[in-house]
Enzyme design. Sequence first.
Site, PDB file in Angstrom:
ATOM      1  N   ILE A  11      11.482  -8.189  11.441  1.00 45.85           N
ATOM      2  CA  ILE A  11      11.951  -9.076  12.524  1.00 45.85           C
ATOM      3  C   ILE A  11      11.821  -8.405  13.890  1.00 45.85           C
ATOM      4  O   ILE A  11      11.574  -9.083  14.894  1.00 45.85           O
ATOM      5  CB  ILE A  11      13.383  -9.585  12.265  1.00 45.85           C
ATOM      6  CG1 ILE A  11      13.668 -10.821  13.124  1.00 45.85           C
ATOM      7  CG2 ILE A  11      14.433  -8.510  12.510  1.00 45.85           C
ATOM      8  CD1 ILE A  11      12.785 -11.987  12.863  1.00 45.85           C
ATOM      9  N   SER A  33      14.075   4.387  14.597  1.00 51.77           N
ATOM     10  CA  SER A  33      13.645   3.926  13.281  1.00 51.77           C
ATOM     11  C   SER A  33      13.135   5.136  12.518  1.00 51.77           C
ATOM     12  O   SER A  33      12.494   6.015  13.107  1.00 51.77           O
ATOM     13  CB  SER A  33      12.524   2.889  13.454  1.00 51.77           C
ATOM     14  OG  SER A  33      12.497   1.973  12.394  1.00 51.77           O
ATOM     15  N   ARG A  34      13.418   5.179  11.220  1.00 45.85           N
ATOM     16  CA  ARG A  34      12.994   6.350  10.458  1.00 45.85           C
ATOM     17  C   ARG A  34      11.493   6.337  10.212  1.00 45.85           C
ATOM     18  O   ARG A  34      10.862   7.378  10.096  1.00 45.85           O
ATOM     19  CB  ARG A  34      13.768   6.406   9.140  1.00 45.85           C
ATOM     20  CG  ARG A  34      15.275   6.540   9.341  1.00 45.85           C
ATOM     21  CD  ARG A  34      16.039   6.124   8.120  1.00 45.85           C
ATOM     22  NE  ARG A  34      15.599   4.828   7.634  1.00 45.85           N
ATOM     23  CZ  ARG A  34      16.024   4.255   6.516  1.00 45.85           C
ATOM     24  NH1 ARG A  34      16.902   4.862   5.760  1.00 45.85           N
ATOM     25  NH2 ARG A  34      15.568   3.085   6.143  1.00 45.85           N
ATOM     26  N   LYS A  87      21.429 -11.312  12.778  1.00 46.74           N
ATOM     27  CA  LYS A  87      22.266 -12.004  11.811  1.00 46.74           C
ATOM     28  C   LYS A  87      22.023 -11.429  10.414  1.00 46.74           C
ATOM     29  O   LYS A  87      20.903 -10.964  10.147  1.00 46.74           O
ATOM     30  CB  LYS A  87      22.047 -13.526  11.816  1.00 46.74           C
ATOM     31  CG  LYS A  87      20.603 -14.004  11.750  1.00 46.74           C
ATOM     32  CD  LYS A  87      19.728 -13.854  10.567  1.00 46.74           C
ATOM     33  CE  LYS A  87      20.077 -14.161   9.199  1.00 46.74           C
ATOM     34  NZ  LYS A  87      18.898 -14.126   8.285  1.00 46.74           N
ATOM     35  N   ASP A 165      20.705 -15.077   2.885  1.00 45.83           N
ATOM     36  CA  ASP A 165      20.085 -14.474   4.078  1.00 45.83           C
ATOM     37  C   ASP A 165      19.396 -15.562   4.909  1.00 45.83           C
ATOM     38  O   ASP A 165      19.677 -15.676   6.106  1.00 45.83           O
ATOM     39  CB  ASP A 165      19.117 -13.343   3.693  1.00 45.83           C
ATOM     40  CG  ASP A 165      18.485 -12.723   4.917  1.00 45.83           C
ATOM     41  OD1 ASP A 165      19.143 -11.933   5.591  1.00 45.83           O
ATOM     42  OD2 ASP A 165      17.320 -13.078   5.235  1.00 45.83           O
TER      43      ASP A 165
END
Length: 307
Positions: A11, A33-34, A87, A165
């Site tokens: 997303i 971010s990894r 969300k 979801d």
Amino acid sequence: MKVALVGIGKIAVDQHVPAIAASPDWELAATVSRHGAVDGVEAYTDLSACLAARPDIRVVSLCLPPVPRFDYAMQALNAGRHVMLEKPPGATLGECHALEAAARSAGLTLYATWHSRQADMVAAAKEWLADKALQSLQITWKEDVRRWHPGQAWIWESGGLGVFDPGINALSIVTEILPVDIHVTGATLEIPENCQTPIAARIAFHHPGGADVTADFDWRREGDQTWEIEAVTDGGALTLADGGAVMRVNGESSGDTAPLGGEYPRLYAQMAQLVSRGGIDMDLRPMTLVTDALALGRRIATDRFED
Ligand code: NAP
């Protein structure tokens, strides 16, 4: 305003990065971010390092799955940053209340975003329904999980919500367009025997005016995908189709079917306004409906799910 984007996955890449790039209000100043990164943007693998190195970044936008989100959000609030939440705003209502309390006491903005509420025809549907007596409302949200969530193991683990979801998007629209609150009276949850979360769910709701309100969520739909809300009232029938992008009233259609259309640009515009006036927007009603369905739901074991 400078924003750090955390969790560079589907997303973030599909919607957040282009929405920020197109906005006059925002500059994507860093990512955390990894594994993921965005070309040309300073990249961190650890949020605390980013917060320490970049005091000029006042806003953190979290695009992680729901379970890890609380720790990241609390860390950002404790560092005095405004926070925008994908969300659902957390894995549990309890952690969302804790975040809101922390934001309030620190005087920071906290925004629980519901992107589907920003779909093109949602505001028009709300206006049309405002002065009508609802007789029935049917939510049908049926999509192919393999198409929309390929390889996402977290959706099948505890806290991942499963079919809720996407289903919570429908509930975010319904709680926005109805002038009264509904609550869950019963549910049936179909859970693959190798998963922790449902692949399908049917829910019945209480409506204060006595309308028949139901939801049918299914992640096994191949071919045509359906994201529809059909309302019958004393003034005729309204259908919101394509996730709220299209509205049909008594047979007449308006809107366009561009998927997710202007939803994320509107979320970032809303966040800019909230920050500028020091506001908090934590509407947890869609999440309450989901947690109540999970609490009341009768569980049926169904076929194993293999991605
Ligand atoms: P995703 O691609 O599976 O995950 C996003 C990123 O979060 C991953 O790339 C990963 O980045 C990081 N992450 C995953 N698990 C983590 C963990 N345990 N701890 C820390 N970081 C972790 O998921 P997504 O589809 O973007 O969804 C993220 C959120 O956006 C969900 O809440 C979803 O409901 C919402 N959303 C998704 C869509 C959609 O179409 N996919 C649409 C609207 C909203 P690193 O490994 O690089 O750290």
